[in-house]
Structure formats: C-alpha cells, structure tokens
Design a protein around this motif. Structure first.
Motif, mmCIF file in Angstrom:
data_model
loop_
_atom_site.group_PDB
_atom_site.id
_atom_site.type_symbol
_atom_site.label_atom_id
_atom_site.label_comp_id
_atom_site.label_asym_id
_atom_site.label_seq_id
_atom_site.Cartn_x
_atom_site.Cartn_y
_atom_site.Cartn_z
ATOM 1 N N PRO A 20 15.106 -14.297 17.989
ATOM 2 C CA PRO A 20 14.153 -14.285 16.880
ATOM 3 C C PRO A 20 14.007 -15.686 16.284
ATOM 4 N N THR A 21 12.798 -15.980 15.817
ATOM 5 C CA THR A 21 12.536 -17.228 15.097
ATOM 6 C C THR A 21 11.916 -16.852 13.760
ATOM 7 N N ASP A 22 11.394 -17.825 13.061
ATOM 8 C CA ASP A 22 10.801 -17.563 11.752
ATOM 9 C C ASP A 22 9.487 -16.787 11.870
ATOM 10 N N GLN A 23 9.095 -16.155 10.786
ATOM 11 C CA GLN A 23 7.841 -15.414 10.631
ATOM 12 C C GLN A 23 7.623 -14.332 11.697
ATOM 13 N N GLY A 24 8.706 -13.646 12.043
ATOM 14 C CA GLY A 24 8.589 -12.507 12.942
ATOM 15 C C GLY A 24 8.230 -12.839 14.375
ATOM 16 N N LYS A 25 8.492 -14.043 14.793
ATOM 17 C CA LYS A 25 8.187 -14.433 16.172
ATOM 18 C C LYS A 25 9.470 -14.510 16.983
ATOM 19 N N GLN A 26 9.304 -14.601 18.277
ATOM 20 C CA GLN A 26 10.443 -14.706 19.179
ATOM 21 C C GLN A 26 10.209 -15.849 20.160
ATOM 22 N N THR A 27 11.309 -16.378 20.667
ATOM 23 C CA THR A 27 11.242 -17.388 21.721
ATOM 24 C C THR A 27 12.171 -16.946 22.844
#
Length: 127
Positions: A20-27
C-alpha cells in the motif's frame, strides 16, 4: 523434452509484492525467488498444519508459515537495501523480509503460481 528424474528440483520464479502507498493506491515490486520444489506429501503436511493453527494459535501459525517459506525459498535476486545495495540471502535476511505478511503471501503465491499449468493460469487471469 525428456523428463529427468532428480533428487531435488529447483527453479527461479518472479515474486510480486504489492504494497500500500498513500491515498489508497498500491505499488508492486518484484524480485526473483530461488525455489525448491517440495515433495507433495511434505508440502501438504506443512500447509495443513499451518491452516489448522490459524484457528487456534496465530503465533504458531506464523511460525509454521515461516517454516514453509524457509523450506521453499532458497535464495533471491533483486532484493536491495535502502541504498540500493544487494541484500544477500540468509536465514536472518529472510526472517527480516518475512516480518511483513504481504511478503509471505507473495512468496507462497509465486510458488503456487509456478506449479499451476500455464493454461489454467491464463484462464484464471481471464486471458
């Protein structure tokens, strides 16, 4: 191609770790895992013990899952530290990597994907 019966079979397979990354995104990050193919009965026994422990003792379940990962993963390429230096594979570095559940899942998913026939994998992914 002729099948060669060997005492131990190893293979390399991509391990994709989604974080998970910021603002509900994924990498998604990737490394190449060096795997050892376990005999079916050994894999099933370890996997069954882990599944049974899930309902009773999460600490024991985590220990069993790490034991399975340490049996199937024998090395890696593409794991680096914060300075982009290669991290050598060892029991200690594997344990550090496996402190994150998403990594353990990625390793076991990669192992399962490697054993799945290509046609089934394509159908499951909708191709």
């Amino acid at each position: 191609m002729t099948f060669v019966l060997v005492k131990e079979r190893t293979f390399r397979w991509p391990v994709r770790v989604t974080l998970p990354t910021d603002q509900g995104k994924q990498t998604t990050n990737e490394f190449t895992g060096h795997f050892r193919l376990l005999p079916v009965d050994e894999f099933n026994k370890k996997n069954k013990a882990w599944i049974e422990a899930l309902s009773d003792d999460l600490d024991k379940a985590n220990e069993l899952r790490f034991a399975l990962v340490s049996e199937i993963l024998t090395g890696w390429d593409g794991v680096v530290d914060t300075d982009n230096n290669p991290v050598p594979f060892s029991d200690e570095t594997l344990k550090a990597l496996c402190t994150f559940a998403v990594v353990v899942k990625a390793i076991t998913d990669a192992y399962g994907e490697a054993l799945e026939p290509a046609g089934e994998r394509a159908r499951r992914k909708g191709n």
